[in-house]
Design an enzyme around this catalytic site. Sequence first.
Site, PDB file in Angstrom:
ATOM      1  CB  VAL A  93      15.907  -7.068  20.502  1.00 54.98           C
ATOM      2  CG1 VAL A  93      15.989  -8.391  21.249  1.00 54.98           C
ATOM      3  CG2 VAL A  93      14.888  -6.137  21.140  1.00 54.98           C
ATOM      4  CB  SER A 110      -0.260  -7.213  21.931  1.00 55.18           C
ATOM      5  OG  SER A 110      -1.215  -6.713  22.850  1.00 55.18           O
ATOM      6  CE1 TYR A 135       3.077  -3.667  24.233  1.00 55.88           C
ATOM      7  CE2 TYR A 135       0.719  -3.967  23.924  1.00 55.88           C
ATOM      8  CZ  TYR A 135       1.967  -4.477  24.273  1.00 55.88           C
ATOM      9  OH  TYR A 135       2.083  -5.799  24.629  1.00 55.88           O
ATOM     10  CB  SER A 142       5.018  -1.357  18.379  1.00 60.24           C
ATOM     11  OG  SER A 142       4.426  -1.948  19.525  1.00 60.24           O
ATOM     12  CE  LYS A 143       3.773  -6.053  21.506  1.00 57.70           C
ATOM     13  NZ  LYS A 143       4.929  -6.967  21.573  1.00 57.70           N
TER      14      LYS A 143
END
Length: 264
Positions: free
Chosen positions: A68, A153, A166, A169-170
Amino acid sequence: MGLTAYDLTGRTAFVTGAASGIGRACAALLAEAGAAVHCADVDEKGLSETQALIRDAGGLAATHTVDVTDRKQLGAAVGRAAEDSGRLDVMAAIAGVMHTGRVLETGEEDLDRVLGVNFKGVLYACQAAARVMIAAGGGGGGPLGGSLVTMASGAVDAARSGLLCYSVSKAAVVQLTRTLATELGPHGIRVNAVAPGWVRTPMTDRHDEAHQRRTEAALARMSPLGRVGEPEDVAHAVLYLASDASAFTTGQILRPNGGVAMPW
Ligand SMILES: NC(=O)c1ccc[n+]([C@@H]2O[C@H](COP(=O)([O-])OP(=O)(O)OC[C@H]3O[C@@H](n4cnc5c(N)ncnc54)[C@H](O)[C@@H]3O)[C@@H](O)[C@H]2O)c1
């Protein structure tokens, strides 16, 4: 419309991250709801297993081995899927990677990898799907338009040590979702995110193993429901957002999180 609003018969869905965990459960449920499902992932073996799972249950599934983070490769796969099925109604951009590391130890490589898969991968998937849907007159030509579902998330609802890459990014996915919802609404395309809490998948199993602890058990205690999630819990939220049942819902963050966080 009643319960038929959840029926995806005759629709086409593209699911990234479909070789494992939540993506696999989403692909399987969308197929059970009647959609022809295009399963995309880097993991060829896992993709074949998902395809077999769907076909054994009488559903329609095709596979696309795709990274992706490769915009061209992903765009070509989405175009092929729409051409083969004659339409594209749903994009579920689920593929993602977990990363833990404290801020002062976070390097450029970590940032590039995590933002690459979790943010750019979702952006490219949404761009490719939206282009196809717009060219078809909005939402694959369907009466109620197309739906893009992104994967955020529960990490966006809290600040946790070690989760910078993380959670950033979310959080970027959340802003992408809201922005796209405003831009694509006039084209008949809805855009929503799911922000699950802790869900038992190969990803979280690897996390627990790497850190030699059961984060799962601690998070289960934080939920009023007393458990962590299963991939199917998230798949049901994705089905709602993918289907006409959510025809008036866009720019929203749906949280299948067992009540661990309850933001306004
Ligand atoms: N499991 C959880 O507790 C949880 C909670 C909130 C959000 N999420 C999100 O849900 C999504 C799925 O997570 P999961 O727990 O099912 O993990 P998983 O590891 O079981 O599945 C992730 C899938 O993404 C694929 N993938 C990774 N990088 C890719 C790339 N570059 N191109 C294509 N495919 C790629 C993997 O091969 C794998 O099949 C992720 O975006 C994750 O961040 C998971």
